[in-house]
Design a protein around this motif. Structure first.
Motif, PDB file in Angstrom:
ATOM      1  N   THR A  17      -4.232  -2.013  -7.342  1.00 11.53           N
ATOM      2  CA  THR A  17      -4.438  -0.584  -7.188  1.00 11.53           C
ATOM      3  C   THR A  17      -6.023  -0.556  -7.093  1.00 11.53           C
ATOM      4  O   THR A  17      -6.649   0.356  -6.181  1.00 11.53           O
ATOM      5  N   TYR A  25      -8.279   2.149   1.022  1.00 11.58           N
ATOM      6  CA  TYR A  25      -8.278   3.393   1.665  1.00 11.58           C
ATOM      7  C   TYR A  25      -9.548   3.782   2.484  1.00 11.58           C
ATOM      8  O   TYR A  25      -9.318   4.426   3.479  1.00 11.58           O
ATOM      9  N   GLU A  85       4.938  -2.472  -3.292  1.00 14.01           N
ATOM     10  CA  GLU A  85       4.953  -1.053  -3.425  1.00 14.01           C
ATOM     11  C   GLU A  85       3.370  -0.461  -3.143  1.00 14.01           C
ATOM     12  O   GLU A  85       3.429   0.625  -2.235  1.00 14.01           O
ATOM     13  N   ARG A  89       1.247   1.808   0.665  1.00 12.31           N
ATOM     14  CA  ARG A  89       0.744   2.948   0.731  1.00 12.31           C
ATOM     15  C   ARG A  89      -0.183   3.076   1.866  1.00 12.31           C
ATOM     16  O   ARG A  89      -0.739   4.110   2.173  1.00 12.31           O
ATOM     17  N   SER A  90      -0.640   1.671   2.587  1.00 13.98           N
ATOM     18  CA  SER A  90      -1.645   1.655   3.686  1.00 13.98           C
ATOM     19  C   SER A  90      -1.208   0.697   4.835  1.00 13.98           C
ATOM     20  O   SER A  90      -0.569  -0.235   4.519  1.00 13.98           O
ATOM     21  N   ARG A 267       7.754  -1.375   0.215  1.00 10.40           N
ATOM     22  CA  ARG A 267       6.777  -0.718   0.977  1.00 10.40           C
ATOM     23  C   ARG A 267       6.989   0.779   1.363  1.00 10.40           C
ATOM     24  O   ARG A 267       5.980   1.674   1.363  1.00 10.40           O
ATOM     25  N   GLY A 270       6.327   2.798  -1.453  1.00 10.09           N
ATOM     26  CA  GLY A 270       4.609   3.423  -1.592  1.00 10.09           C
ATOM     27  C   GLY A 270       4.398   4.103  -0.573  1.00 10.09           C
ATOM     28  O   GLY A 270       3.539   5.133  -1.083  1.00 10.09           O
ATOM     29  N   ALA A 271       4.827   4.043   0.598  1.00 10.86           N
ATOM     30  CA  ALA A 271       4.475   5.127   1.712  1.00 10.86           C
ATOM     31  C   ALA A 271       5.009   6.655   0.940  1.00 10.86           C
ATOM     32  O   ALA A 271       4.303   7.713   1.291  1.00 10.86           O
ATOM     33  N   GLU A 273       5.470   7.657  -2.104  1.00  9.93           N
ATOM     34  CA  GLU A 273       4.439   7.967  -3.211  1.00  9.93           C
ATOM     35  C   GLU A 273       3.310   8.443  -2.638  1.00  9.93           C
ATOM     36  O   GLU A 273       2.740   9.476  -3.206  1.00  9.93           O
ATOM     37  N   ARG A 274       2.706   7.834  -1.697  1.00  6.67           N
ATOM     38  CA  ARG A 274       1.377   8.283  -1.184  1.00  6.67           C
ATOM     39  C   ARG A 274       1.529   9.885  -0.621  1.00  6.67           C
ATOM     40  O   ARG A 274       0.635  10.648  -0.610  1.00  6.67           O
ATOM     41  N   GLU A 277       2.038  12.249  -3.162  1.00  7.77           N
ATOM     42  CA  GLU A 277       0.649  12.606  -3.743  1.00  7.77           C
ATOM     43  C   GLU A 277      -0.335  13.304  -2.724  1.00  7.77           C
ATOM     44  O   GLU A 277      -0.979  14.318  -3.361  1.00  7.77           O
TER      45      GLU A 277
END
Length: 402
Positions: A17, A25, A85, A89-90, A267, A270-271, A273-274, A277
């Motif tokens: 993280t 990011y 996960e 997010r990226s 994954r 994670g996508a 979740e982002r 957010e």
């Protein structure tokens, strides 16, 4: 089932993280800018990639996907799930941690079925992130959702195999660092249905390999990785390049696609979740009709449904991972099939709500959600269509009553 994370995993979660926030990011835009500045999207790798890979390796966040501790971090599927996960997010993260498809699946195949010579030549440089690879399975002229339809041929000729056929959606083949692909084709059309196919290691620079075009996905070319249509014309490779043995292609495919498929599900969470957010932050900052967008009942419903969708998908993914670790992929095949249908559809719903909340910005390239939507929609096909997985789930369910 105990889904609480061990101290080791919690520490890795914190490290991954922190790495994402500090390095990934902020450099998503840098990656795109470097691509534009270099001008050649297919033959020049943005320098930021190697810089970030070096940092990830330095911090010990490398090859986390491999359960074999002689090659990777020695994590189980259940332990790797929360880390994968976070990477999801990226678009930039999986390669930086050397946890990107199709390299992950190819490395697992080589680690499990490769000879010592094959491991030395191809697995070791893949583990080091020095080269990349491709997986050539899907064919243009047949319905490839049924792998037994594959028509490309692998024919023994003395000390060599001769390969002919046409493949497409061969991900990774556009990358100049791609040096080898695992090719699946028919070696014996007269054998039993699931013993006709073989897999073989095929160098990208072999004579007779022609990358005819790169295939964009919803307008995204995914350069320099990309997805290729490739023609194979009388390609000759040494007989020792065969994996495991003739007729083992289908069995290898099933072993390869289990962990690989669940990685995609991780994954996708994670996508999602982002996206949730971003939606919460965006709607909390902007106003319509005299109040924050987040105060509108319909938006609160989107947020609530998104949270519920994500939690359900995560729990099913963790259950599948747990079963893969404890009873094996074969026993867990229903759970793997279920999460393969559930995860991309869940991600699409959540990302679509985020797009709606963002309005015009949601379909632009100023935010990552449009690209995440395209990627999630593709995964309803890429690892086998929903309908094939649903068919398997239904058959396994009906079997209980026969």
């Amino acid at each position: 089932m105990n889904f609480s994370y061990s101290e080791k995993v919690v520490k890795l979660q914190e490290q991954v993280t922190q790495f994402m926030e500090e390095y990934i990011y902020p450099n998503e835009t840098v990656f795109r800018q470097q691509q534009d500045e270099q001008g050649d999207r297919w033959n020049k790798i943005p320098p930021i990639i190697d810089e970030l890979k070096a940092k990830a390796k330095e911090k010990g966040l490398w090859n986390l996907f491999l359960p074999d501790d002689s090659y990777g971090a020695g994590l189980t599927n259940l332990e790797y799930a929360p880390l994968c996960e976070i990477m999801g997010r990226s678009f930039l993260a999986p390669e930086v941690f050397n946890c990107n498809a199709p390299d992950t699946g190819n490395m697992e195949v080589l680690a499990r079925y490769g000879t010592e010579e094959q491991k030395k030549q191809w697995l070791e440089p893949l583990l080091e992130g020095e080269i990349r690879s491709a997986f050539a399975m899907t064919e243009k002229d047949v319905a490839s959702s049924d792998a037994t339809n594959i028509e490309s041929s692998i024919v023994r000729d003395g000390d060599e195999y001769v390969i002919n056929g046409r493949k497409w959606w061969t991900s990774g083949a556009g990358d100049p660092r791609c040096k080898v692909m695992i090719f699946m084709g028919k070696s014996d059309p007269n054998a039993a249905k699931h013993e006709q196919q073989s897999m073989i290691l095929l160098p990208m620079d072999a004579e007779g390999v022609t990358v005819e075009r790169m295939l964009p996905v919803f307008g995204y070319d995914d350069a320099p990785h990309g997805h290729a249509e490739i023609l194979f014309t009388d390609v000759r490779v040494p007989a020792e390049n065969i994996l495991w043995g003739e007729g083992k292609g289908f069995a290898i495919a099933q072993g390869r696609l289990g962990p690989g498929r669940i990685h995609h599900c991780m994954r996708l969470i994670g996508a999602a979740e982002r996206s949730l957010e971003l939606m919460c932050k965006r709607t909390s900052e902007r106003e319509t009709f005299g109040q924050k967008i987040s105060n509108h009942g319909v938006v609160q419903q989107w947020i609530a449904e998104s949270r519920m969708d994500i939690e359900q998908a995560r729990l099913l993914t963790l259950k599948a991972a747990y079963m893969m670790d404890t009873v094996g992929n074969k026993v867990a095949k229903s759970e793997i099939a279920m999460i393969k249908v559930v995860a991309p559809n869940m991600a699409l719903r959540v990302i679509d709500r985020a797009i709606q909340a963002f309005g015009g910005a949601g379909v632009s390239e100023d935010f990552p959600i449009a690209y995440m939507y395209a990627a999630a929609r593709t995964l309803r096909i890429a690892d086998g269509p929903d309908e094939v997985h649903s068919r398997q789930i239904a058959r396994l369910e009906l079997k209980k009553y026969r």
